[in-house]
Design an enzyme around this catalytic site. Structure first.
Site, PDB file in Angstrom:
ATOM      1  N   HIS A 222       0.881  -1.186   0.000  1.00  0.00           N
ATOM      2  CA  HIS A 222       0.000   0.000   0.000  1.00  0.00           C
ATOM      3  C   HIS A 222       0.915   1.233   0.000  1.00  0.00           C
ATOM      4  O   HIS A 222       1.719   1.398  -0.918  1.00  0.00           O
ATOM      5  CB  HIS A 222      -0.929  -0.116   1.215  1.00  0.00           C
ATOM      6  CG  HIS A 222      -2.073   0.849   1.275  1.00  0.00           C
ATOM      7  ND1 HIS A 222      -2.368   1.743   0.283  1.00  0.00           N
ATOM      8  CD2 HIS A 222      -3.014   1.055   2.250  1.00  0.00           C
ATOM      9  CE1 HIS A 222      -3.440   2.446   0.639  1.00  0.00           C
ATOM     10  NE2 HIS A 222      -3.839   2.049   1.829  1.00  0.00           N
ATOM     11  N   HIS A 261      -2.171  -2.351  -9.924  1.00  0.00           N
ATOM     12  CA  HIS A 261      -3.212  -1.792  -9.059  1.00  0.00           C
ATOM     13  C   HIS A 261      -4.411  -2.719  -9.058  1.00  0.00           C
ATOM     14  O   HIS A 261      -4.730  -3.320 -10.078  1.00  0.00           O
ATOM     15  CB  HIS A 261      -3.627  -0.388  -9.536  1.00  0.00           C
ATOM     16  CG  HIS A 261      -4.290   0.388  -8.460  1.00  0.00           C
ATOM     17  ND1 HIS A 261      -5.633   0.257  -8.187  1.00  0.00           N
ATOM     18  CD2 HIS A 261      -3.793   1.272  -7.573  1.00  0.00           C
ATOM     19  CE1 HIS A 261      -5.930   1.043  -7.173  1.00  0.00           C
ATOM     20  NE2 HIS A 261      -4.839   1.677  -6.766  1.00  0.00           N
ATOM     21  N   ASP A 312       2.426   5.544  -6.611  1.00  0.00           N
ATOM     22  CA  ASP A 312       3.671   5.496  -5.844  1.00  0.00           C
ATOM     23  C   ASP A 312       4.931   5.510  -6.699  1.00  0.00           C
ATOM     24  O   ASP A 312       6.028   5.616  -6.173  1.00  0.00           O
ATOM     25  CB  ASP A 312       3.681   4.239  -4.953  1.00  0.00           C
ATOM     26  CG  ASP A 312       2.734   4.388  -3.780  1.00  0.00           C
ATOM     27  OD1 ASP A 312       2.703   5.478  -3.195  1.00  0.00           O
ATOM     28  OD2 ASP A 312       2.022   3.418  -3.451  1.00  0.00           O
TER      29      ASP A 312
END
Ligand code: CMC
Length: 389
Positions: A222, A261, A312
């Site tokens: 995460h 994802h 990210d």
């Protein structure tokens, strides 16, 4: 009885609740906050405006935005005992552990804000205002920088940068961080938001919900992925090594952080925007090294695995250009996502129903209790976890 075949592992595709806060179209790569496209918000708004939007469900007037911004600036200071406790921490403390424990500890001093219900909006603002101060105080003390001042004239993004950099941020840096904060502020039922909502659904308090969320964000699958991306870049070193390192990692069945994802089947729209900022800030600082490595990484990972970048991948490359150390990247994520977590907790309180899914039981059902003196160490009726030797 629920059958094992009915299990949706990782709750994938399970529709758990209704929400008005955030919409993701994973096939088209669209992301909306309260109906507004993230690309437009990133272009035209500020983090404070987005926080208002998430909490109140509408864009603020300039008077409303002024009031909220002033309130967030007033709420930056820590209670003295909490500040004293941070002062005792060793420099090796992991900043995400600090954040999680500090939010939990803050509840001891602020029982009013923690009470679940409509008044939790005050707690939402308090937590959003205070996370940068917690990080700033700790980071300054571990680096021997000057003590943090409240700086009420600074916006949320500028204060966060000042807190962790011990210098005045430039306009470009402030805008780049503001955009990153906007992009990270919410993302529907991601794991940490779900954790916050599960906690709130028991009628527990807001600070407990955010403590759950911070602990959940920390994991490398995460929010912890942004820090791991920079570790990968350090291992790769130069563009000509990208291919080799990626192939080695994939051959070992390792994940490449910053890619893939659960919801997006195309490029994450936040990655598209952050890629542009990585290039822009890199060009302004005369350092496109990480940007170029990441471009090559994208090309190789897409070719080898068909995966697209997520939020990210590029965020850390921007923060690193400011001089922010990698162990603060996930805490920066938290400093933004706290607006979304708290908006979801408020929504949960408005329409509360205990979140309590069910499991398909796959263990035995017909065992007979054996008295302790008659049990043997090695023979067990079910293949459980090996006992300690
Ligand atoms: N690198 C290599 N392989 C991957 C990756 C990756 N980053 N992501 C998915 N895969 C593969 C995975 O190994 C699996 O392959 P196979 O079917 O051959 O076993 C397949 O793709 C499906 O993966 P999954 O784990 O079932 O998919 P998921 O929906 O559970 O995964 C994810 C989502 C984000 C956990 C995963 O893509 C991942 O681990 N990414 C790396 C960590 C990361 O960047 N996390 C940040 C996510 S976005 C921001 C946030 O939520 O904080």
């Amino acid at each position: 009885m629920v059958e094992a075949s009915e299990v949706q592992r990782g709750l994938q595709d399970v529709v758990a609740l209704e929400s008005r806060i955030c919409f993701i179209d994973g096939r088209l790569g669209r992301l909306l906050y309260q109906g507004y496209d993230i690309r437009e918000l990133a272009e035209r708004s500020t983090f404070e405006e987005v926080a208002y939007l998430l909490w109140y469900g509408r864009l603020p007037t300039s008077a409303q935005l002024g009031d909220l911004s002033a309130r967030l600036r007033e709420l930056r200071a820590l209670p003295a005992p909490l500040s004293d406790w941070i002062a005792t921490l060793p420099p090796t403390t992991a900043p995400m552990d600090l954040l999680r424990t500090a939010v939990s500890a803050l509840a001891l001093f602020e029982p009013e804000e923690t009470r679940p219900g409509p008044s939790s909006i005050g707690g939402a603002q308090r937590l959003t205002a205070v996370l940068p101060t917690i990080l700033g105080q700790f980071h300054r003390q571990r680096t021997g920088a000057k003590p943090l001042r409240p700086r009420p004239e600074l916006s949320a993004a500028a204060y966060l940068l000042y807190a962790v950099l011990d210098r005045e941020p430039t306009e470009l840096e402030t805008r780049a961080l503001d955009v990153a904060l906007i992009l990270h502020a919410d993302h529907e039922l991601n794991a940490s938001t779900f954790a916050a909502r599960v906690t709130a659904s028991t009628l527990s308090d807001l600070y407990s919900a955010v403590t759950s969320a911070i602990g959940t964000l920390k994991g490398p699958l995460h929010g912890g992925a942004n820090e791991r991306v920079m570790e990968l870049l350090a291992e790769i070193g130069t563009v000509d090594r990208v291919e080799e390192v990626v192939k080695e990692r994939l051959a070992r069945h390792e994940r490449i952080m910053g890619f893939g994802h659960r919801v997006y089947k195309v490029e994450d729209p936040r990655a598209t925007i952050l890629r542009r900022w990585s290039e822009k800030v890199g060009a302004a600082k005369g350092n496109l090294h990480d940007y170029e490595l990441l471009r090559k990484l994208e090309e190789v990972v897409h070719r080898e695995k068909g995966l697209y970048p997520n939020v990210d991948l590029y965020s850390g490359s921007v923060y690193a250009l400011f001089g922010i150390p990698p162990d603060l990247f996930t805490p920066l994520f938290a400093s933004s996502r706290v607006a979304g977590w708290t908006a979801h907790v408020l929504e949960e309180y408005d329409d509360l129903r205990l979140i309590r899914p069910t499991a398909a039981y796959v263990g035995p059902t017909d065992l007979t209790y054996v008295p302790i003196a008659e049990r043997s160490a090695d023979a067990g009726p079910s293949p459980g976890r090996a006992p300690p030797a």
